[in-house]
Scaffold this active site. Structure first.
Site, PDB file in Angstrom:
ATOM      1  N   ASP A   1      18.347 -27.107  -8.641  1.00  0.00           N
ATOM      2  CA  ASP A   1      19.456 -26.330  -8.101  1.00  0.00           C
ATOM      3  C   ASP A   1      19.250 -24.846  -8.395  1.00  0.00           C
ATOM      4  OD1 ASP A   1      22.319 -26.293  -6.994  1.00  0.00           O
ATOM      5  OD2 ASP A   1      22.520 -25.189  -8.885  1.00  0.00           O
TER       6      ASP A   1
ATOM      7  N   GLU B   1      15.808 -26.926  -4.213  1.00  0.00           N
ATOM      8  CA  GLU B   1      16.976 -26.685  -3.353  1.00  0.00           C
ATOM      9  C   GLU B   1      17.012 -25.208  -2.994  1.00  0.00           C
ATOM     10  OE1 GLU B   1      21.133 -25.164  -2.843  1.00  0.00           O
ATOM     11  OE2 GLU B   1      19.903 -24.934  -4.640  1.00  0.00           O
TER      12      GLU B   1
ATOM     13  N   LYS C   1      35.512 -25.701  -0.931  1.00  0.00           N
ATOM     14  CA  LYS C   1      34.669 -26.901  -1.022  1.00  0.00           C
ATOM     15  C   LYS C   1      35.484 -28.176  -1.241  1.00  0.00           C
ATOM     16  CE  LYS C   1      30.661 -24.411  -2.875  1.00  0.00           C
ATOM     17  NZ  LYS C   1      29.702 -24.294  -3.998  1.00  0.00           N
TER      18      LYS C   1
END
EC number: 2.4.1.329
Length: 523
Positions: free
Chosen positions: A223, A264, A434
């Site tokens: 990430d 990512e 989100k």
């Protein structure tokens, strides 16, 4: 695993994706769901999001440490998943750790005497001699440096903290932060950027890889890795060759632990970063795919989607693809940017964003150093709502995903045809966009969902994709007019064929195996 085998080692099975508490409150709830007969042979992988570890922000992406969060998961849960034959994918948040991490807490407690003094990035030391001192004490980098900074929020990426000697220090903080003063005492929340020039950081990375492997990880998603390498004079996002140097170093550690790395990165198609990753034998997170599926279904045309599928085949790109995920639906990824042609024209992307907003989505943007918007980034919505909350469209989208080359990742809420949770997004405030796509499901919700044809149809297709040997064979696109899509897999005498009419949103799946032919029709 050999140095040349990262792409080849990516498992070719269907992957569930959820938070540890997405189903019935904890990871044990997901285990119980996966033990149901409806899920037999459905999933061979499970991407458990990082709130499985101790964290305090961003629903897991602000890591305190990589011990299991005992409120949500246990070693027994991981053992039960292993017994089901399900391999695991975890996150390693490369760029940052929480203010609440032992390392940053040691820094706040001991200041310049901390053993972790160089574990994080002292903003003023980094930019020393490269800007002017602001009235509050932080360095403002010179314009030529500011122009290269890639921002995830308005303003400079810094968090001001107070050392024990009373001095204020400024630390690089690309993502979230919050400072509160209660009864004269400061408290901090934030995701603090790690200093990849520090040997202690690399010791931490090695120990974390070893821990994830002990948990049973097969894949580790890196990430925010593109923000890790920082150097004066370079952009702070995927600068080279430094980013590649870091990635190669991480690869060596991962191979020692039998782990597949999945970097990512969100970047415009025109930058061709996905090509560089693939050419260096890394799997690619296919952030192009969700928007291309929406475009194909909305326009009833295979043109743009097939261009990307052709590239996957021609360049031998190993992908992990998805429809929805814990984040938004990517849009910046589809652009060409200043260096090349996009997968979709800018006008088509803008029109798609408008449609998704009309269907209830929320927009996330990127910012310049002066706080002004520089680009759209993603649209937050469930994939079901992004498609207009049509069962037929979601069913078709899932079929396309399962037949396109790559490891298919299935967001739990998409599986249950979840709609936008606008109330949750509103409750979460300004940064709560989100939450529109993160609704937790109770055991009763799962039970009710398993009575819905759209859920059972998806599971039927998922079981076929996960278990049929056809998908370990040769792939081809069967030529059709642009309103149809025929995708075919063959391994020996086993054949799987998707024949979809994009105009009517109807399709059939034909499966031939051991002399038997099964036709699944969906209309």
């Amino acid at each position: 695993m050999t140095h040349a085998g990262m792409k080849a080692s990516l498992p070719n099975r269907v992957m569930l994706n959820a938070y540890p508490d997405s189903i019935d409150g904890d990871l044990a709830g997901t285990v119980r769901m996966l033990q149901r007969p409806e899920f037999t042979d459905a999933f061979g992988l499970f991407y458990v999001l990082p709130s499985i570890f101790n964290s305090d922000l961003d629903r897991g992406f602000s890591i305190i440490d990589y011990d299991l969060n005992s409120d949500l998961a246990s070693a027994e849960d991981l053992a039960a998943l292993d017994e089901l034959g399900i391999m695991l994918k975890f996150d390693m948040v490369l760029n940052h750790l929480s203010v609440g991490s032992p390392q940053f807490q040691d820094l706040l407690k001991h200041g310049d005497d901390s053993a972790f003094r160089d574990f994080f990035i002292d903003w003023n030391e980094f930019w020393e001699g490269e800007g002017e001192l602001h009235a509050d004490g932080h360095v403002v980098p010179s314009p030529e440096h500011l122009d290269r900074l890639f921002m995830r929020k308005p303003g400079l990426p810094i968090l001001q903290v107070r050392f024990p000697d009373g001095s204020d220090r400024f630390y690089w903080n690309t993502f979230y932060q919050r400072v509160e003063t209660i009864d004269g005492e400061r408290s901090y929340l934030g995701q603090m950027d790690l200093n990849a020039e520090s040997p202690r950081v690399w010791t931490f990375y090695r120990e974390t890889f070893e821990k994830l492997a002990r948990y049973g990880a097969k894949i580790v998603r890196l990430d925010a890795f593109a923000y890790l390498h920082k150097a004066v004079g370079d952009t702070n996002f995927f600068n080279t060759p430094g980013t590649w140097d870091h990635l190669d170093r991480l690869r060596t550690i991962s191979e020692e632990n039998g782990l597949v790395l999945l970097p990512e990165i969100h970047g415009e198609y025109g930058t061709k970063i996905h090509e560089e990753l693939s050419d260096r034998d890394y799997p690619v997170y296919d952030f192009f795919f969700p928007g291309l599926v929406i475009d194909a279904i909305d326009s009833a045309s295979n043109t743009h989607l097939l261009r990307w599928i052709d590239e996957i085949i021609e360049r031998d790109i190993a992908t992990v693809n998805m429809l929805g995920c814990h984040d938004g639906i990517p849009v910046i990824d589809l652009k060409g940017g200043p260096t090349g042609q996009g997968l979709l024209p800018d006008a088509t992307i803008e029109a798609m964003i408008s449609r998704l907003l009309e269907r209830g989505g929320r927009v996330k943007n990127l910012y310049g150093a002066d706080g002004t918007k520089v680009s759209y980034y993603q649209v937050n919505a469930t994939f079901f709502s992004a498609l207009g909350e049509s069962d037929a469209r979601l069913r078709l989208a899932r079929a396309i995903q399962l037949f396109v080359p790559g490891t298919p990742q299935v967001w739990y809420l998409d599986l249950f045809a979840g709609a936008n949770d606008v109330e949750a997004a509103d409750r979460a405030g300004a940064d709560g966009h989100k939450e529109i796509n993160r609704t937790n499901l109770s055991a009763a919700d799962v039970e009710a969902g398993l009575a819905r044809p759209i859920v059972l149809d998806q599971l039927e297709m998922i079981r076929l994709r996960n278990a049929s040997p056809a998908f370990d064979g040769r792939f081809e696109v069967v030529p059709t007019d642009d309103t149809r899509l025929q995708l075919r897999w063959q391994n020996g005498s086993t054949v799987a064929l998707l024949d979809a009419d994009l105009a009517t949103e109807r399709f059939t799946i034909t499966h031939e195996h051991d002399g038997h032919t099964e036709i699944l029709g969906y209309d």
